[in-house]
Design a protein around this motif. Structure first.
Motif, PDB file in Angstrom:
ATOM      1  N   ILE A 156       0.844  -1.204   0.000  1.00 17.02           N
ATOM      2  CA  ILE A 156       0.000   0.000   0.000  1.00 17.02           C
ATOM      3  C   ILE A 156       0.878   1.252   0.000  1.00 17.02           C
ATOM      4  O   ILE A 156       0.669   2.175  -0.779  1.00 17.02           O
ATOM      5  N   TYR A 157       1.870   1.265   0.881  1.00 18.35           N
ATOM      6  CA  TYR A 157       2.785   2.409   0.965  1.00 18.35           C
ATOM      7  C   TYR A 157       3.486   2.637  -0.372  1.00 18.35           C
ATOM      8  O   TYR A 157       3.594   3.770  -0.848  1.00 18.35           O
ATOM      9  N   LYS A 158       3.966   1.563  -0.962  1.00 17.05           N
ATOM     10  CA  LYS A 158       4.703   1.678  -2.227  1.00 17.05           C
ATOM     11  C   LYS A 158       3.820   2.304  -3.314  1.00 17.05           C
ATOM     12  O   LYS A 158       4.254   3.194  -4.043  1.00 17.05           O
ATOM     13  N   ILE A 159       2.566   1.846  -3.409  1.00 18.21           N
ATOM     14  CA  ILE A 159       1.653   2.409  -4.415  1.00 18.21           C
ATOM     15  C   ILE A 159       1.414   3.892  -4.149  1.00 18.21           C
ATOM     16  O   ILE A 159       1.485   4.717  -5.058  1.00 18.21           O
ATOM     17  N   MET A 160       1.129   4.228  -2.888  1.00 17.01           N
ATOM     18  CA  MET A 160       0.842   5.626  -2.547  1.00 17.01           C
ATOM     19  C   MET A 160       2.054   6.516  -2.777  1.00 17.01           C
ATOM     20  O   MET A 160       1.929   7.639  -3.252  1.00 17.01           O
ATOM     21  N   ARG A 161       3.218   6.020  -2.422  1.00 15.19           N
ATOM     22  CA  ARG A 161       4.449   6.824  -2.521  1.00 15.19           C
ATOM     23  C   ARG A 161       4.874   7.013  -3.979  1.00 15.19           C
ATOM     24  O   ARG A 161       5.279   8.099  -4.377  1.00 15.19           O
ATOM     25  N   GLN A 162       4.800   5.943  -4.757  1.00 15.11           N
ATOM     26  CA  GLN A 162       5.245   6.023  -6.146  1.00 15.11           C
ATOM     27  C   GLN A 162       4.195   6.641  -7.060  1.00 15.11           C
ATOM     28  O   GLN A 162       4.537   7.267  -8.061  1.00 15.11           O
ATOM     29  N   ASP A 163       2.927   6.433  -6.716  1.00 18.24           N
ATOM     30  CA  ASP A 163       1.856   6.942  -7.569  1.00 18.24           C
ATOM     31  C   ASP A 163       0.958   7.874  -6.764  1.00 18.24           C
ATOM     32  O   ASP A 163       1.282   9.034  -6.606  1.00 18.24           O
ATOM     33  N   SER A 164      -0.145   7.345  -6.234  1.00 19.63           N
ATOM     34  CA  SER A 164      -1.069   8.204  -5.489  1.00 19.63           C
ATOM     35  C   SER A 164      -2.107   7.348  -4.771  1.00 19.63           C
ATOM     36  O   SER A 164      -2.226   6.146  -5.020  1.00 19.63           O
ATOM     37  N   LEU A 165      -2.867   8.000  -3.924  1.00 20.67           N
ATOM     38  CA  LEU A 165      -3.986   7.343  -3.258  1.00 20.67           C
ATOM     39  C   LEU A 165      -4.997   6.862  -4.294  1.00 20.67           C
ATOM     40  O   LEU A 165      -5.529   5.757  -4.189  1.00 20.67           O
ATOM     41  N   GLY A 166      -5.241   7.669  -5.308  1.00 25.34           N
ATOM     42  CA  GLY A 166      -6.177   7.291  -6.360  1.00 25.34           C
ATOM     43  C   GLY A 166      -5.767   6.017  -7.072  1.00 25.34           C
ATOM     44  O   GLY A 166      -6.608   5.159  -7.376  1.00 25.34           O
ATOM     45  N   VAL A 167      -4.486   5.872  -7.339  1.00 24.75           N
ATOM     46  CA  VAL A 167      -3.981   4.657  -7.981  1.00 24.75           C
ATOM     47  C   VAL A 167      -4.163   3.463  -7.049  1.00 24.75           C
ATOM     48  O   VAL A 167      -4.512   2.368  -7.495  1.00 24.75           O
ATOM     49  N   ALA A 168      -3.965   3.671  -5.754  1.00 23.15           N
ATOM     50  CA  ALA A 168      -4.192   2.588  -4.786  1.00 23.15           C
ATOM     51  C   ALA A 168      -5.650   2.148  -4.820  1.00 23.15           C
ATOM     52  O   ALA A 168      -5.943   0.949  -4.854  1.00 23.15           O
TER      53      ALA A 168
END
Length: 84
Positions: free
Chosen positions: A40-52
């Protein structure tokens, strides 16, 4: 003389990722999806909450509006309980 200011609160002035990840993990648990906080952290950090949101909607066949309805109140609750 400055006329405009930019604030980059998330991760720069204040690290909001721990609260966001915890709220997102609690949201997934609510929908009986086993959360992986590192992912979850990796997705949010590299992309965004929306992508998560989009990834878990697709992967676990959930409705984004359902996730958001649970996530945002949790995020607000977690944020208000951790700010000193």
């Amino acid at each position: 003389m400055y006329q405009t200011y930019f604030w980059d609160l998330d991760g720069t002035l204040y690290d909001t990722y721990p609260q966001m990840v915890n709220a997102f993990a609690q949201t997934l648990t609510h929908f009986q999806v086993e959360p992986n906080k590192n992912a979850i952290y990796k997705i949010m950090r590299q992309d965004s909450l929306g992508v998560a949101f989009d990834q878990y909607v697709k992967q676990d066949k959930l409705q984004r509006s359902d996730l958001e309805a649970v996530y945002y109140p949790l995020e607000k609750k977690v944020a208000t309980t951790t700010i000193i």
